[in-house]
Design an enzyme around this catalytic site. Structure first.
Site, PDB file in Angstrom:
ATOM      1  CG  ASN A  22      77.773  54.870  39.267  1.00  0.00           C
ATOM      2  OD1 ASN A  22      78.847  55.132  39.797  1.00  0.00           O
ATOM      3  ND2 ASN A  22      76.802  54.228  39.906  1.00  0.00           N
ATOM      4  CB  THR A  23      75.109  57.605  41.398  1.00  0.00           C
ATOM      5  OG1 THR A  23      73.938  58.028  42.098  1.00  0.00           O
ATOM      6  CG2 THR A  23      76.237  57.390  42.394  1.00  0.00           C
ATOM      7  CB  ILE A  65      78.393  65.441  43.116  1.00  0.00           C
ATOM      8  CG1 ILE A  65      79.491  64.605  43.756  1.00  0.00           C
ATOM      9  CG2 ILE A  65      77.419  65.945  44.161  1.00  0.00           C
ATOM     10  CD1 ILE A  65      80.326  65.376  44.768  1.00  0.00           C
ATOM     11  CE1 TYR A  68      82.779  60.283  53.698  1.00  0.00           C
ATOM     12  CE2 TYR A  68      82.274  61.940  55.364  1.00  0.00           C
ATOM     13  CZ  TYR A  68      82.350  61.551  54.029  1.00  0.00           C
ATOM     14  OH  TYR A  68      81.999  62.450  53.038  1.00  0.00           O
TER      15      TYR A  68
END
Length: 310
Positions: A42-43, A45, A194
């Site tokens: 939805n956003t 890349i 991360y």
């Protein structure tokens, strides 16, 4: 003299932007009759990847946590390409019940899956847990996609030749799999969490490729580059940094190029278990090349998710 200076400044900036943009997928491959599934489409890349593959004739299924934003993205894709065959389905990678429900409906309603792009991700979140109690980074970026892929692997094999693309990051170089504290309960650093999840993406790719030999299903991981997107929304410092240095960053369209390349490039038909950046093979850190770590992570992931995947 003034005009000359302006021209050189303009040309210099143009050359720099071309360098910052990185590699471009040159393949003109069509995907008519092919079905593609992209998580987090939805956003950023993910959306740009969906647009490109839809323009190549694919049926693109956009798996999104926020269906409303997903529908807005799908509408913008249709506005840009009127014949785009895109649809939105709800998928929350932070909830294994949502993943199982998504896969169950998908397998019931979709007959083929030729390309799976594990694109969704979170970055530098404050310490939070998924519905199932996993630390958010490892839970969404790795375990969620691990479970989703396991549930769809049979369909991918039946649809072969097929491809899996795993969006990782250069950050895997700074990650280590902390088997003694996978969910950061002892200590927590959002950046290290991360990095661990991105290393897990690389290791998952390599082990899955090993297990898929002879199936005509390939899997490769990608580093999209440093992309100016909302992925940094959880970090005020990173948001400020990305805003100030936006000219040095890739646009989402530029960042999507390597995902697109790994999804369509004809020369990658038989290439599996590799890592790519800027549409070319990329360096993998030593800890990302360890077969022992990859196998152990696979086993631990199956245990965490209470699944068997031989």
């Amino acid at each position: 003299k003034c005009c000359s200076s302006l021209i050189w400044r303009h040309l210099g900036f143009g050359a720099f932007r071309r360098y910052a943009a990185g590699g471009v997928c040159r393949s003109a491959a069509r995907l008519d009759g092919k079905t593609v599934l992209i998580t987090g489409a939805n956003t950023g890349i993910g959306k740009e990847t969906a647009l490109d593959l839809a323009m190549r004739g694919a049926r693109v299924i956009m798996a999104c946590r926020d269906v409303e934003k997903g529908e807005e993205a799908a509408a913008s894709i249709r506005a840009a390409h009127s014949s785009a065959d895109v649809e939105v389905r709800e998928l929350d990678l932070a909830d294994t019940c949502s993943i199982r429900a998504f896969a169950q409906r998908f397998l019931r309603e979709v007959n083929h899956l030729h390309i799976l792009i594990n694109n969704a991700g979170v970055m530098m979140c404050p310490y939070t847990k998924t519905i199932d109690g996993f630390e958010m980074h490892i839970g969404v970026n790795h375990l969620g996609h691990f479970l989703l892929t396991s549930l769809l692997i049979g369909l991918l094999k039946r649809s072969a030749p097929a491809r899996v693309v795993v969006v990782s990051s250069l950050a895997h170089n700074f990650g280590w799999i902390r088997f003694h504290d996978l969910h950061s309960q002892g200590s927590y650093n959002s950046g290290l969490a991360y990095c661990q999840s991105k290393l897990a993406n690389v290791l998952f790719t390599r082990e899955l490729a090993r297990r898929l030999k002879g199936t005509n299903v390939t899997v490769n991981s990608v580093h999209p580059g440093t992309v100016n997107s909302d992925l940094t929304r959880h970090s005020t410092l990173m948001t400020i940094f990305f805003t100030v240095f936006s000219m040095f960053l890739k646009t989402p369209r530029e960042g999507a190029q390597t995902s697109i390349y790994c999804a369509v490039a004809e020369e990658l038909d038989s290439i599996s278990g590799q890592h790519f950046s800027d549409c070319a093979p990329a360096f993998v850190a030593p800890q990302g090349r360890s077969e022992e770590t990859a196998r152990r992570l696979w086993e631990v992931s199956c245990e965490q998710l209470a699944i068997e995947w031989d």
